[in-house]
Design a protein around this motif. Structure first.
Motif, PDB file in Angstrom:
ATOM      1  N   ALA A 101       0.822  -1.334  -0.247  1.00 16.98           N
ATOM      2  CA  ALA A 101      -0.227  -0.028  -0.529  1.00 16.98           C
ATOM      3  C   ALA A 101       0.665   1.312   0.027  1.00 16.98           C
ATOM      4  CB  ALA A 101      -1.376   0.229   1.120  1.00 16.98           C
ATOM      5  N   THR A 102       0.161   2.116  -0.340  1.00 16.05           N
ATOM      6  CA  THR A 102       1.461   3.656  -1.244  1.00 16.05           C
ATOM      7  C   THR A 102       0.691   4.373   0.224  1.00 16.05           C
ATOM      8  OG1 THR A 102      -0.626   4.571  -2.257  1.00 16.05           O
ATOM      9  CG2 THR A 102       1.783   3.442  -3.452  1.00 16.05           C
ATOM     10  N   GLN A 103      -0.482   4.588   1.390  1.00 20.20           N
ATOM     11  CA  GLN A 103      -1.056   4.995   2.305  1.00 20.20           C
ATOM     12  C   GLN A 103      -1.583   4.069   3.343  1.00 20.20           C
ATOM     13  OE1 GLN A 103      -4.058   7.225   1.730  1.00 20.20           O
ATOM     14  NE2 GLN A 103      -4.285   5.933  -0.549  1.00 20.20           N
ATOM     15  N   GLY A 104      -1.840   4.653   4.409  1.00 14.47           N
ATOM     16  CA  GLY A 104      -1.565   3.774   5.494  1.00 14.47           C
ATOM     17  C   GLY A 104      -3.529   3.491   5.301  1.00 14.47           C
ATOM     18  N   PRO A 105      -3.560   2.591   6.128  1.00 14.36           N
ATOM     19  CA  PRO A 105      -5.624   1.841   5.888  1.00 14.36           C
ATOM     20  C   PRO A 105      -6.694   2.850   6.505  1.00 14.36           C
ATOM     21  CG  PRO A 105      -4.501   1.208   7.954  1.00 14.36           C
ATOM     22  CD  PRO A 105      -3.222   1.617   7.055  1.00 14.36           C
ATOM     23  N   ALA A 106      -6.047   4.079   7.062  1.00 12.42           N
ATOM     24  CA  ALA A 106      -7.022   4.527   7.720  1.00 12.42           C
ATOM     25  C   ALA A 106      -6.938   6.169   6.792  1.00 12.42           C
ATOM     26  CB  ALA A 106      -6.027   5.498   9.123  1.00 12.42           C
ATOM     27  N   THR A 107      -6.320   6.187   5.922  1.00 12.50           N
ATOM     28  CA  THR A 107      -6.798   7.532   5.120  1.00 12.50           C
ATOM     29  C   THR A 107      -6.359   5.996   3.250  1.00 12.50           C
ATOM     30  OG1 THR A 107      -4.299   7.366   4.442  1.00 12.50           O
ATOM     31  CG2 THR A 107      -5.733   9.096   5.860  1.00 12.50           C
ATOM     32  N   ALA A 108      -6.373   5.299   3.698  1.00 12.45           N
ATOM     33  CA  ALA A 108      -6.786   5.070   2.207  1.00 12.45           C
ATOM     34  C   ALA A 108      -8.122   4.721   1.463  1.00 12.45           C
ATOM     35  CB  ALA A 108      -6.655   3.353   2.640  1.00 12.45           C
ATOM     36  N   ARG A 109      -9.230   4.819   0.592  1.00 10.39           N
ATOM     37  CA  ARG A 109      -9.645   4.634   0.388  1.00 10.39           C
ATOM     38  C   ARG A 109     -10.673   3.911  -1.300  1.00 10.39           C
ATOM     39  NH1 ARG A 109     -13.272   8.001   3.690  1.00 10.39           N
ATOM     40  NH2 ARG A 109     -12.021   9.533   3.905  1.00 10.39           N
ATOM     41  N   PRO A 110     -10.978   2.612  -0.762  1.00 10.32           N
ATOM     42  CA  PRO A 110     -10.711   2.092  -1.620  1.00 10.32           C
ATOM     43  C   PRO A 110     -11.980   1.690  -2.291  1.00 10.32           C
ATOM     44  CG  PRO A 110     -10.871   0.095   0.642  1.00 10.32           C
ATOM     45  CD  PRO A 110     -10.262   1.960   0.585  1.00 10.32           C
ATOM     46  N   ALA A 111     -12.275   0.880  -3.412  1.00 10.63           N
ATOM     47  CA  ALA A 111     -12.887   0.987  -5.076  1.00 10.63           C
ATOM     48  C   ALA A 111     -13.501  -0.102  -4.391  1.00 10.63           C
ATOM     49  CB  ALA A 111     -13.178   1.325  -5.758  1.00 10.63           C
ATOM     50  N   ASP A 112     -15.177  -0.625  -4.647  1.00 14.91           N
ATOM     51  CA  ASP A 112     -15.824  -1.218  -5.286  1.00 14.91           C
ATOM     52  C   ASP A 112     -15.161  -2.492  -5.642  1.00 14.91           C
ATOM     53  OD1 ASP A 112     -18.959  -2.469  -4.405  1.00 14.91           O
ATOM     54  OD2 ASP A 112     -18.182  -2.977  -6.749  1.00 14.91           O
ATOM     55  N   GLY A 113     -14.889  -3.220  -5.465  1.00 14.23           N
ATOM     56  CA  GLY A 113     -14.264  -4.886  -6.499  1.00 14.23           C
ATOM     57  C   GLY A 113     -12.822  -4.448  -6.236  1.00 14.23           C
ATOM     58  N   ASP A 114     -12.405  -3.440  -4.450  1.00  9.13           N
ATOM     59  CA  ASP A 114     -10.842  -3.986  -4.832  1.00  9.13           C
ATOM     60  C   ASP A 114     -10.650  -5.242  -3.516  1.00  9.13           C
ATOM     61  OD1 ASP A 114     -10.512  -2.052  -6.304  1.00  9.13           O
ATOM     62  OD2 ASP A 114     -10.377  -0.262  -4.889  1.00  9.13           O
ATOM     63  N   ALA A 115      -9.460  -5.613  -2.987  1.00 11.74           N
ATOM     64  CA  ALA A 115      -9.345  -6.310  -2.072  1.00 11.74           C
ATOM     65  C   ALA A 115      -7.968  -5.598  -1.420  1.00 11.74           C
ATOM     66  CB  ALA A 115      -8.741  -7.314  -2.275  1.00 11.74           C
ATOM     67  N   LEU A 116      -8.308  -5.919  -0.185  1.00 11.42           N
ATOM     68  CA  LEU A 116      -7.007  -5.827   1.030  1.00 11.42           C
ATOM     69  C   LEU A 116      -6.764  -6.777   1.742  1.00 11.42           C
ATOM     70  CD1 LEU A 116      -9.125  -2.399   3.015  1.00 11.42           C
ATOM     71  CD2 LEU A 116      -7.423  -2.522   0.992  1.00 11.42           C
ATOM     72  N   GLY A 117      -4.755  -6.258   2.064  1.00 13.34           N
ATOM     73  CA  GLY A 117      -5.124  -7.442   2.354  1.00 13.34           C
ATOM     74  C   GLY A 117      -4.117  -6.974   3.845  1.00 13.34           C
ATOM     75  N   PHE A 118      -4.088  -7.571   5.058  1.00 12.26           N
ATOM     76  CA  PHE A 118      -3.460  -6.953   5.787  1.00 12.26           C
ATOM     77  C   PHE A 118      -2.352  -8.697   5.985  1.00 12.26           C
ATOM     78  CE2 PHE A 118      -6.950  -5.002   5.868  1.00 12.26           C
ATOM     79  CZ  PHE A 118      -5.964  -3.364   6.693  1.00 12.26           C
ATOM     80  N   ARG A 119      -0.807  -8.850   6.146  1.00 11.96           N
ATOM     81  CA  ARG A 119       0.297 -10.350   7.004  1.00 11.96           C
ATOM     82  C   ARG A 119       1.138  -9.079   7.681  1.00 11.96           C
ATOM     83  NH1 ARG A 119       2.824 -14.185   4.723  1.00 11.96           N
ATOM     84  NH2 ARG A 119       3.881 -14.779   6.503  1.00 11.96           N
ATOM     85  N   PHE A 120       0.952 -10.272   9.129  1.00 11.24           N
ATOM     86  CA  PHE A 120       1.599  -9.789  10.572  1.00 11.24           C
ATOM     87  C   PHE A 120       3.168 -10.860  10.176  1.00 11.24           C
ATOM     88  CE2 PHE A 120       3.123 -10.890  14.837  1.00 11.24           C
ATOM     89  CZ  PHE A 120       3.208  -9.339  14.733  1.00 11.24           C
ATOM     90  N   ALA A 121       4.296  -9.965  10.182  1.00 11.89           N
ATOM     91  CA  ALA A 121       5.225 -10.709  10.121  1.00 11.89           C
ATOM     92  C   ALA A 121       6.558 -10.536  10.574  1.00 11.89           C
ATOM     93  CB  ALA A 121       5.422 -11.605   8.744  1.00 11.89           C
ATOM     94  N   ILE A 122       7.655 -11.198  10.620  1.00 17.38           N
ATOM     95  CA  ILE A 122       9.133 -10.758  10.963  1.00 17.38           C
ATOM     96  C   ILE A 122       9.375  -9.831   9.286  1.00 17.38           C
ATOM     97  CG2 ILE A 122      11.253 -10.441  11.488  1.00 17.38           C
ATOM     98  CD1 ILE A 122      10.096 -12.311  13.609  1.00 17.38           C
ATOM     99  N   SER A 123      10.194  -8.932   8.851  1.00 17.68           N
ATOM    100  CA  SER A 123       9.966  -8.457   7.689  1.00 17.68           C
ATOM    101  C   SER A 123      11.547  -7.386   8.046  1.00 17.68           C
ATOM    102  CB  SER A 123       9.108  -8.284   6.967  1.00 17.68           C
ATOM    103  OG  SER A 123       9.592  -7.822   5.382  1.00 17.68           O
TER     104      SER A 123
END
Length: 221
Positions: A44-66
């Protein structure tokens, strides 16, 4: 001649010092991914609190050591909007967002914590048309936990504590160690494989990406 040699030596020393942390430390945090119209996951190019996805989009969240140089921290489930939101009809004034939450595994878990038994959670969020990514996530995976800087620290109650801790990793440290390889050219330039090295190094950029945990952990150190 001596001055030139000394300068070259100093530059090599500085280069080595600058490179060392990237090889020795990773960060444990929730990364945020997007998919527009069925495309592969992209960081993502911005955080989830400011991102405004459109109908039909998908969002993914992954917890990891990276350390941000490897695409292994992508969600392990494809951004399949059609499958996740199958049978959910669009209603006036709302949009449908496919949400994928990947809790990682034992190798990524903080000390004393265990990932949920079901490591993948998916859901179709039905939210108002102007809703943010954070609101779509909340519709699928409550409770969410934030820190004082509004950094997303926990999803569906996991992990219960901590936020973006620095973690020592090495080339022979199992799965975590695999995340310390050198970045590819596309990742250096901010490609879809993961956050660019420049993003990880810049506190302000990391905040904008929702990866503020990395910046915050470095300040603690």
């Amino acid at each position: 001649m001596r001055a030139a040699v000394a300068t070259a030596g100093a530059l090599l020393t500085l280069t080595a010092l600058a490179a060392a942390p990237a090889q020795a430390a990773g960060y444990r945090y929730w990364s945020f991914w997007e998919s527009d119209g069925g495309k592969p996951w992209a960081y993502a190019t911005q955080g989830p609190a400011t991102a405004r996805p459109a109908d039909g989009d998908a969002l993914g969240f992954r917890f990891a050591i990276s350390n941000g140089t490897d695409d292994t921290s992508q969600p392990s489930v494809a951004p399949d909007f059609a499958g996740i939101c199958e049978g959910v009809e669009k209603k006036d004034g709302t949009k449908r967002i496919a949400v994928v939450v990947d809790f990682g595994g034992p190798v990524d878990a903080p000390p004393g914590e265990t990932p949920p038994e079901k490591l993948i959670k998916v859901g179709c969020a039905e939210v108002r048309e102007d809703a943010t990514g954070a609101e779509a996530l909340a519709a699928v995976a409550k409770p969410l936990r934030y820190d004082s800087a509004a950094m997303l620290c926990g999803i569906a109650g996991y992990p219960a504590r901590g936020c973006g801790e620095q973690v020592e990793v090495g080339g022979d440290a199992g799965e975590a160690g695999k995340k310390t390889q050198a970045p590819t050219a596309s990742q250096e330039s901010g490609g879809s494989g993961g956050p660019s090295v420049g993003v990880l190094a810049g506190g302000a950029a990391v905040l904008a990406l929702g990866g503020a945990a990395i910046w915050k952990a470095r300040r603690r150190g």
